[in-house]
Design an enzyme around this catalytic site. Structure first.
Site, short mmCIF file in Angstrom:
data_model
loop_
_atom_site.label_atom_id
_atom_site.label_comp_id
_atom_site.label_asym_id
_atom_site.label_seq_id
_atom_site.Cartn_x
_atom_site.Cartn_y
_atom_site.Cartn_z
N ASP A 1 20.31 -0.44 6.31
CA ASP A 1 21.27 -0.32 5.21
C ASP A 1 22.48 0.53 5.55
OD1 ASP A 1 20.10 -1.69 3.22
OD2 ASP A 1 19.23 0.04 2.20
N LYS B 1 24.90 -2.58 1.86
CA LYS B 1 25.54 -2.94 0.59
C LYS B 1 26.36 -1.75 0.16
CE LYS B 1 21.50 -4.02 -1.21
NZ LYS B 1 20.50 -4.28 -2.24
N MET C 1 24.09 7.30 -7.93
CA MET C 1 25.05 6.20 -8.13
C MET C 1 25.88 6.38 -9.41
SD MET C 1 22.44 3.09 -7.25
CE MET C 1 21.06 3.83 -8.09
C1 LIG Z 1 21.07 2.68 -3.90
S1 LIG Z 1 20.83 4.40 -4.10
C2 LIG Z 1 19.68 4.69 -2.84
C3 LIG Z 1 18.88 5.92 -3.06
C4 LIG Z 1 17.89 6.18 -1.93
N1 LIG Z 1 16.83 5.21 -1.95
C5 LIG Z 1 17.32 7.58 -1.97
O1 LIG Z 1 16.12 7.75 -2.14
O2 LIG Z 1 18.11 8.52 -1.83
C6 LIG Z 1 22.32 5.01 -3.44
C7 LIG Z 1 22.74 6.34 -4.05
O3 LIG Z 1 21.97 7.40 -3.50
C8 LIG Z 1 22.75 8.56 -3.44
N2 LIG Z 1 22.81 8.99 -2.05
C9 LIG Z 1 22.15 8.47 -1.00
N3 LIG Z 1 22.37 9.18 0.13
C10 LIG Z 1 23.21 10.17 -0.23
C11 LIG Z 1 23.81 11.26 0.46
N4 LIG Z 1 23.60 11.46 1.76
N5 LIG Z 1 24.60 12.10 -0.23
C12 LIG Z 1 24.83 11.93 -1.55
N6 LIG Z 1 24.30 10.92 -2.26
C13 LIG Z 1 23.50 10.07 -1.62
C14 LIG Z 1 24.11 8.23 -4.02
O4 LIG Z 1 24.08 8.53 -5.39
C15 LIG Z 1 24.16 6.75 -3.78
O5 LIG Z 1 25.05 6.12 -4.68
#
Ligand SMILES: C[S@@+](CC[C@H](N)C(=O)[O-])C[C@H]1O[C@@H](n2cnc3c(N)ncnc32)[C@H](O)[C@@H]1O
Length: 380
Positions: free
Chosen positions: A38, A59, A174
């Site tokens: 991803d 995505k 998100m």
């Molecule tokens: C589709 S979700 C996936 C979440 C992922 N499965 C998790 O457990 O962190 C994507 C969202 O996760 C958050 N996110 C993921 N990695 C991040 C990071 N390194 N820093 C800040 N937000 C992050 C943001 O809010 C982003 O829009």
């Protein structure tokens, strides 16, 4: 012969810092024939499966490379060919990661699978931003919420009435595009407009940035700074603890990218030191250690080592090259019996000791000239 059945590992790759993937996740990744990864999974992990086929299905908002059905098909198709598939997902696969949907498809298709949890970004961002999500003096309740509801939905599925006041700390994933609405709804449903808010982007990476405000002003601050996703929104009194607990993004070299010009083999140690001080090391070796055009002179000396009074080694590289060449004659450290060994500094001495030998002489100023002065002092 019957084909061996394939298998899919749904692996949480963690939030970005490559050190935050689990050992089990790495182990499964290394077995993979195919890696499906991803946007938020750190691409550095791909090096763990050098021979595997890599498929990017990232995505991003407004940029859907692969619809979810295609990803599901891809996983099933590869597994049916008997392959081990590592499905690498940012954070944790079962936290807002559609891992549940992918797993259900695999069950339906009769494909063997395992889920390897990852450090979800909220947990990691909280730690790296210095925001303990629970604290006995501030809150004992915590909620993870999606801030990205399907825009097609007329009515929000979030029960703002309950959300606003029933939990101490709220973390929105998100939520950046919806930040204004989130703040408005929380205040409209009873949350104090002065409730502290922190927005953390690219958490755990050298690009991590944090913006702190409250429910009444964070939207203005985010707009003012042009603060972009991926980011998490932390809401609650615990955000105030960051003032005392910040440790990651206030290290002396944080935010600095440093070119490391040492040889590739030696860049690692130096890079780790830079990382510990908060910098992002970028390997750019401008020195390459290559064998000499001719070994004739060295070989001649090696064959009469008993005649040599002093061997001067001026670097770690010199130590390694010397012993490597010595071993081509079937010789080892014993060939230096009776020869004094001088080194330029402690690192060279350390390298020498790895070969079981202590230096007789070491320069005081860690320079080749210093070795000569020392030898003169000893009357050599
Ligand atoms: C589709 S979700 C996936 C979440 C992922 N499965 C998790 O457990 O962190 C994507 C969202 O996760 C958050 N996110 C993921 N990695 C991040 C990071 N390194 N820093 C800040 N937000 C992050 C943001 O809010 C982003 O829009």
């Amino acid at each position: 012969m019957a084909q061996k059945p394939g298998k899919v590992y749904l692996i949480g790759a963690g939030p970005g810092d490559p050190g935050l993937m689990t050992l089990k996740g790495l182990e499964c990744l290394r077995q993979a024939d195919v890696v499906v990864y991803d946007y938020l999974a750190n691409p550095a992990f791909l090096e763990e499966a050098p021979a595997a086929e890599k498929v990017y299905v990232g995505k991003r908002k407004g940029l859907h490379h692969h619809p979810q059905e295609k990803i599901n098909e891809l996983l099933i198709e590869h597994a049916r060919q008997g392959k081990v598939v590592a499905r690498l997902k940012g954070g944790d696969p079962f936290v807002f990661g559609r891992g549940g949907e992918e797993a259900l498809e695999l069950v339906e298709a009769g494909i063997d699978f395992e889920v390897v949890p990852g450090v979800t970004s909220a947990v990691a961002a909280a730690a790296y931003a210095g925001i303990p999500m629970t604290h006995r003096d501030h809150t004992t309740t915590l909620g993870f919420i999606t801030g990205h509801e399907d825009p097609a939905k007329k009515l929000s599925r979030l029960d703002w009435e309950k959300l606003s006041t029933s939990m101490g700390t709220l973390v929105f994933y998100m939520g950046m595009a919806n930040l204004e609405n989130i703040c408005e709804q929380l205040v409209a449903h009873g949350r104090d407009p002065q409730t502290p808010v922190a927005v953390v982007r690219w958490a755990t990476t050298p690009r991590q940035e944090t913006l702190v405000g409250d429910l009444s002003n964070i939207v203005r601050k985010v707009r003012g700074e042009g603060f972009k996703p991926p980011a998490l929104i932390f809401i609650g009194e615990v955000v105030g603890l960051r003032k005392s607990l910040r440790w990651f993004d206030n290290r002396p070299l944080f935010g600095k990218r440093v070119l490391v010009t040492r040889t590739a083999a030696q860049a690692g140690v130096f890079g780790s030191l830079l990382q510990a001080a908060g910098a992002e090391p970028i390997a750019c070796p401008v020195i390459e250690i290559i064998p000499p055009k001719s070994y004739a002179e060295l070989d001649a000396a090696l064959q009469q080592l008993t005649e040599i009074d002093v061997l001067i080694l001026t670097s770690v590289n010199a130590v390694e090259a010397f012993f490597q060449r010595l071993s081509t004659f079937g010789l080892d450290v014993r060939a230096l019996f009776g020869t004094q060994v001088a080194v330029v500094g402690p690192k060279t001495a350390e390298a020498l000791q790895q070969h079981g030998l202590r230096p007789d002489v070491m320069a005081d100023d860690y320079r080749a000239e210093g070795v000569i002065s020392k030898l003169k002092e000893r009357g050599v």
